[in-house]
Design an enzyme around this catalytic site. Sequence first.
Site, PDB file in Angstrom:
ATOM      1  CG  PHE A  10      -2.206   0.770   1.017  1.00 41.27           C
ATOM      2  CD1 PHE A  10      -3.050   0.539  -0.065  1.00 41.27           C
ATOM      3  CD2 PHE A  10      -2.560   1.757   1.931  1.00 41.27           C
ATOM      4  CE1 PHE A  10      -4.212   1.287  -0.244  1.00 41.27           C
ATOM      5  CE2 PHE A  10      -3.728   2.506   1.770  1.00 41.27           C
ATOM      6  CZ  PHE A  10      -4.552   2.264   0.686  1.00 41.27           C
ATOM      7  CE  LYS A 127       8.795  -1.248 -12.478  1.00 43.82           C
ATOM      8  NZ  LYS A 127       9.300   0.085 -12.313  1.00 43.82           N
ATOM      9  CD  GLU A 151      -1.073  -1.537 -20.221  1.00 44.34           C
ATOM     10  OE1 GLU A 151      -1.688  -2.280 -20.988  1.00 44.34           O
ATOM     11  OE2 GLU A 151      -0.040  -0.910 -20.548  1.00 44.34           O
ATOM     12  CB  VAL A 154       5.672  -1.756 -20.041  1.00 39.82           C
ATOM     13  CG1 VAL A 154       6.336  -0.981 -21.176  1.00 39.82           C
ATOM     14  CG2 VAL A 154       6.411  -3.062 -19.792  1.00 39.82           C
ATOM     15  N   GLY A 208       8.218  11.500  -7.201  1.00 38.01           N
ATOM     16  CA  GLY A 208       7.684  10.128  -7.151  1.00 38.01           C
ATOM     17  C   GLY A 208       7.926   9.326  -8.425  1.00 38.01           C
ATOM     18  CG  ASP A 222      12.407   0.988 -14.307  1.00 41.20           C
ATOM     19  OD1 ASP A 222      11.494   0.474 -13.650  1.00 41.20           O
ATOM     20  OD2 ASP A 222      12.213   1.759 -15.279  1.00 41.20           O
ATOM     21  CE  LYS A 226       9.324   0.699 -16.388  1.00 40.30           C
ATOM     22  NZ  LYS A 226       9.754   2.081 -16.109  1.00 40.30           N
TER      23      LYS A 226
HETATM   24  N1  HSE Z   1      11.048   4.447 -11.788  1.00 45.68           N
HETATM   25  C1  HSE Z   1      10.230   4.165 -12.909  1.00 45.68           C
HETATM   26  C2  HSE Z   1      10.469   5.212 -13.977  1.00 45.68           C
HETATM   27  C3  HSE Z   1       8.795   4.143 -12.469  1.00 45.68           C
HETATM   28  O1  HSE Z   1      11.104   6.227 -13.678  1.00 45.68           O
HETATM   29  O2  HSE Z   1      10.080   5.022 -15.117  1.00 45.68           O
HETATM   30  C4  HSE Z   1       7.829   3.573 -13.460  1.00 45.68           C
HETATM   31  O3  HSE Z   1       8.086   2.239 -13.753  1.00 45.68           O
END
Ligand code: HSE
Length: 345
Positions: A10, A127, A151, A154, A208, A222, A226
Amino acid sequence: MKFKLAFIGFGTVGQGLAKILVEKRELLKKKYKFEYDVVAVSDIKKGSVYNENGLNLEKLLELTKQTGKIESYESGIKGLSSLEVIEKSNADIILEVTWTNIETGEPGLTHMKKALGSGKHVVTTNKGPIALAYHELMETARKNNVFLRFEGTVLSGTPALNLSLEDLAGAYVKSIRGIVNGTTNYILTQMEKGATYDESLKTAQKLGYAEADPTMDVEAWDPVAKITILANAVMEGNIKPKDVEREGITHISLEDVKKAKDEGKRIKLIAKAWRENNEVKAKVSPEKVPLTDVLAHIGGPINALTFETDVLGDVTIVGPGAGGIEAGYALLSDMLAINRYLSEM
Ligand code: HSE
């Protein structure tokens, strides 16, 4: 249809979805015949509450905002672990939104296997497990006659996977190329305006966009996760994140950015997957992109993906790639898809 939902995790994304669900409850019922009860929320830091008859989502959001904890909620069973909620609750959809770990996929991977194995649908933005075990998890979902939807793994809520898997069904995707990390694209855009790398990263964290561990973004783990997901799910590949050639942006200086600009180009962190000798390969690395390329014009936390297809040529989708509400929306769109499929059966 009416669904019983359990949030496993959460944090920013879970709360993003919760806010949308509260705000759109009437619209979802009226326009899409989608109704829900949230029966459980279980978060390693905030605590765990379960009530088979449903919890008040607004109150849970308020408690989280005020105290950072949810266990002072007025009713229900407290303290169940995530696995106990997954296995013992009456939820039919498990929203797996714990943190991403792309080395082991845990704890998300175990959560997903248990949920699918116990006949519950899984909707996730996590992911790690999908990048590491897409084929195995899909097989488990199929065997148990439930949905696994991802969904938001990505391009957050921008429907890149729905576009390629559903709307482009029947088209043969020859290659995929794009910008799939919001944090690094934001940093590179800010650097072009003269901000330093450190300043830009800090702002991306504050807004964020960044992962809990921003190394995931700037060292390109990251986007590797993806493009692995895209390669396996859209191009029938069978690769792991470790098979993807990877280079991040930590070594890019303001001077490099300026030099590219003087050449009429922009540095972008490009992710791509292509076919080679009957195999799917993938790579993520910074590239100097000419201004004639649409990807050069994708700025800030916005992402874009181009699918090269046999029947339509290039199809490009552009939209937000990061953020709590944006990723939360991906979970909603997946639940609405499940609602549609089950209603048609
Ligand atoms: N940290 C990732 C980005 C968040 O900046 O794209 C979304 O997956």
